[in-house]
Motif scaffolding. Structure first.
Motif, mmCIF file in Angstrom:
data_model
loop_
_atom_site.group_PDB
_atom_site.id
_atom_site.type_symbol
_atom_site.label_atom_id
_atom_site.label_comp_id
_atom_site.label_asym_id
_atom_site.label_seq_id
_atom_site.Cartn_x
_atom_site.Cartn_y
_atom_site.Cartn_z
ATOM 1 N N ARG A 1 0.833 -1.204 0.000
ATOM 2 C CA ARG A 1 0.000 0.000 0.000
ATOM 3 C C ARG A 1 0.871 1.258 0.000
ATOM 4 N NH1 ARG A 1 -3.326 -1.284 3.959
ATOM 5 N NH2 ARG A 1 -2.230 -0.154 5.607
ATOM 6 N N THR A 2 1.968 1.204 0.758
ATOM 7 C CA THR A 2 2.908 2.329 0.782
ATOM 8 C C THR A 2 3.558 2.512 -0.586
ATOM 9 O OG1 THR A 2 3.376 1.883 3.116
ATOM 10 C CG2 THR A 2 4.915 3.304 1.956
ATOM 11 N N TYR A 3 3.913 1.388 -1.227
ATOM 12 C CA TYR A 3 4.496 1.469 -2.575
ATOM 13 C C TYR A 3 3.514 2.086 -3.565
ATOM 14 C CZ TYR A 3 5.570 0.129 -7.306
ATOM 15 O OH TYR A 3 5.763 0.175 -8.664
ATOM 16 N N GLN A 4 2.266 1.655 -3.506
ATOM 17 C CA GLN A 4 1.256 2.180 -4.431
ATOM 18 C C GLN A 4 1.057 3.681 -4.234
ATOM 19 O OE1 GLN A 4 -1.935 -0.495 -3.401
ATOM 20 N NE2 GLN A 4 -1.462 -1.915 -5.077
ATOM 21 N N GLU A 5 1.111 4.111 -2.987
ATOM 22 C CA GLU A 5 1.004 5.545 -2.706
ATOM 23 C C GLU A 5 2.208 6.292 -3.284
ATOM 24 O OE1 GLU A 5 0.497 8.589 1.113
ATOM 25 O OE2 GLU A 5 0.352 6.419 1.400
ATOM 26 N N ALA A 6 3.404 5.688 -3.141
ATOM 27 C CA ALA A 6 4.625 6.299 -3.671
ATOM 28 C C ALA A 6 4.580 6.394 -5.193
ATOM 29 C CB ALA A 6 5.847 5.490 -3.230
ATOM 30 N N SER A 7 4.032 5.371 -5.840
ATOM 31 C CA SER A 7 3.969 5.362 -7.308
ATOM 32 C C SER A 7 2.977 6.383 -7.848
ATOM 33 C CB SER A 7 3.604 3.965 -7.817
ATOM 34 O OG SER A 7 2.288 3.614 -7.433
ATOM 35 N N ASN A 8 2.002 6.768 -7.039
ATOM 36 C CA ASN A 8 1.008 7.764 -7.453
ATOM 37 C C ASN A 8 1.467 9.198 -7.220
ATOM 38 O OD1 ASN A 8 -0.877 5.837 -8.308
ATOM 39 N ND2 ASN A 8 -1.780 5.639 -6.267
ATOM 40 N N MET A 9 2.584 9.357 -6.523
ATOM 41 C CA MET A 9 3.139 10.686 -6.258
ATOM 42 C C MET A 9 4.019 11.129 -7.421
ATOM 43 S SD MET A 9 4.219 9.997 -2.259
ATOM 44 C CE MET A 9 5.128 11.536 -2.082
ATOM 45 N N LYS A 10 4.230 12.423 -7.535
ATOM 46 C CA LYS A 10 5.135 12.943 -8.558
ATOM 47 C C LYS A 10 6.577 12.635 -8.177
ATOM 48 C CE LYS A 10 2.193 16.817 -10.046
ATOM 49 N NZ LYS A 10 2.096 18.296 -10.174
ATOM 50 N N GLY A 11 7.427 12.491 -9.181
ATOM 51 C CA GLY A 11 8.837 12.262 -8.925
ATOM 52 C C GLY A 11 9.203 10.794 -8.967
ATOM 53 N N ASP A 12 10.421 10.484 -8.487
ATOM 54 C CA ASP A 12 10.951 9.125 -8.516
ATOM 55 C C ASP A 12 10.247 8.242 -7.489
ATOM 56 O OD1 ASP A 12 13.393 7.348 -9.396
ATOM 57 O OD2 ASP A 12 13.290 7.207 -7.209
#
Length: 204
Positions: free
Chosen positions: A72-83
């Motif tokens: 879930r944390t990864y999915q949130e990170a992938s939806n954010m701008k940037g790397d």
């Protein structure tokens, strides 16, 4: 507490690395895996195996978080701008239990989680017992009255192998401010972490 204390060294043995840089880690004495087949010849690891290991290392370092929570944390990170890899590290470092660990309020991430769950930490003056809570830049963490007298916290603050990073500002022995979300190169990992491989793992 004793069960978690032993399990963190099992994670070290399984991965073959001293994840938290602790001098008591069994990897310092036995670099091979646990069990009767731990010393057998290692076969060539596939790309999938390399990616899986990178994910297990990162999960293990942050207290062996559950797969559901980590994904879930990864999915949130992938939806954010940037790397995505940098975003993932930033989100993991914003966990309340990790900020408590970084502040040297606890000797291990497992102990930090326990201190939070027992209600010994206050965020901006309000008691919080949710270890996965997201700490924002500018948030102030303080120890509760009982926690200030705990031997566990005194032990943590005396640890020579860890220093408080720049993105966690100390204001005395019982108060810190989370200054900013760190980048990968700012995080004081004792071993090399490869969030780019974690991104590849979940992108399959």
């Amino acid at each position: 507490m004793s069960k978690r204390h032993s399990s963190k060294y099992k994670i070290d043995r399984r991965l073959g690395e001293n994840l938290w840089g602790r001098p008591k880690s069994s990897v310092n004495r036995r670099s091979y895996g646990p069990g009767q087949h731990g010393q057998r010849r290692k076969s060539k690891v596939s790309d999938f195996g390399i990616q899986l290991r990178a994910k297990q290392k990162l999960k293990g370092y942050y207290g062996d978080v559950t797969e559901k929570q980590f994904k879930r944390t990864y999915q949130e990170a992938s939806n954010m701008k940037g790397d995505t890899g940098q975003n993932l590290i930033g989100l993991l470092e914003q966990r309340l239990d990790m900020v408590v660990y970084r502040a040297k309020f606890a000797p291990t991430i497992f102990a930090a989680r326990q201190i939070v769950s027992h209600g010994h930490i206050r965020v901006n003056g309000v008691k919080c017992n949710i270890a996965s809570r997201r700490v924002r830049p500018g948030d102030v963490l303080t120890l509760g009255t009982k926690a200030k007298e705990m031997a566990l916290i005194a032990e943590a603050q005396a640890l020579p192998e860890r220093e408080v990073p720049d993105y966690v500002a100390q204001e005395g022995a019982d108060k810190v401010t989370f200054v900013r979300v760190p980048t990968l190169d700012e995080v004081p990992y004792p071993v090399k972490m490869e969030p780019n491989l974690v991104v590849e793992f979940y992108s399959r």
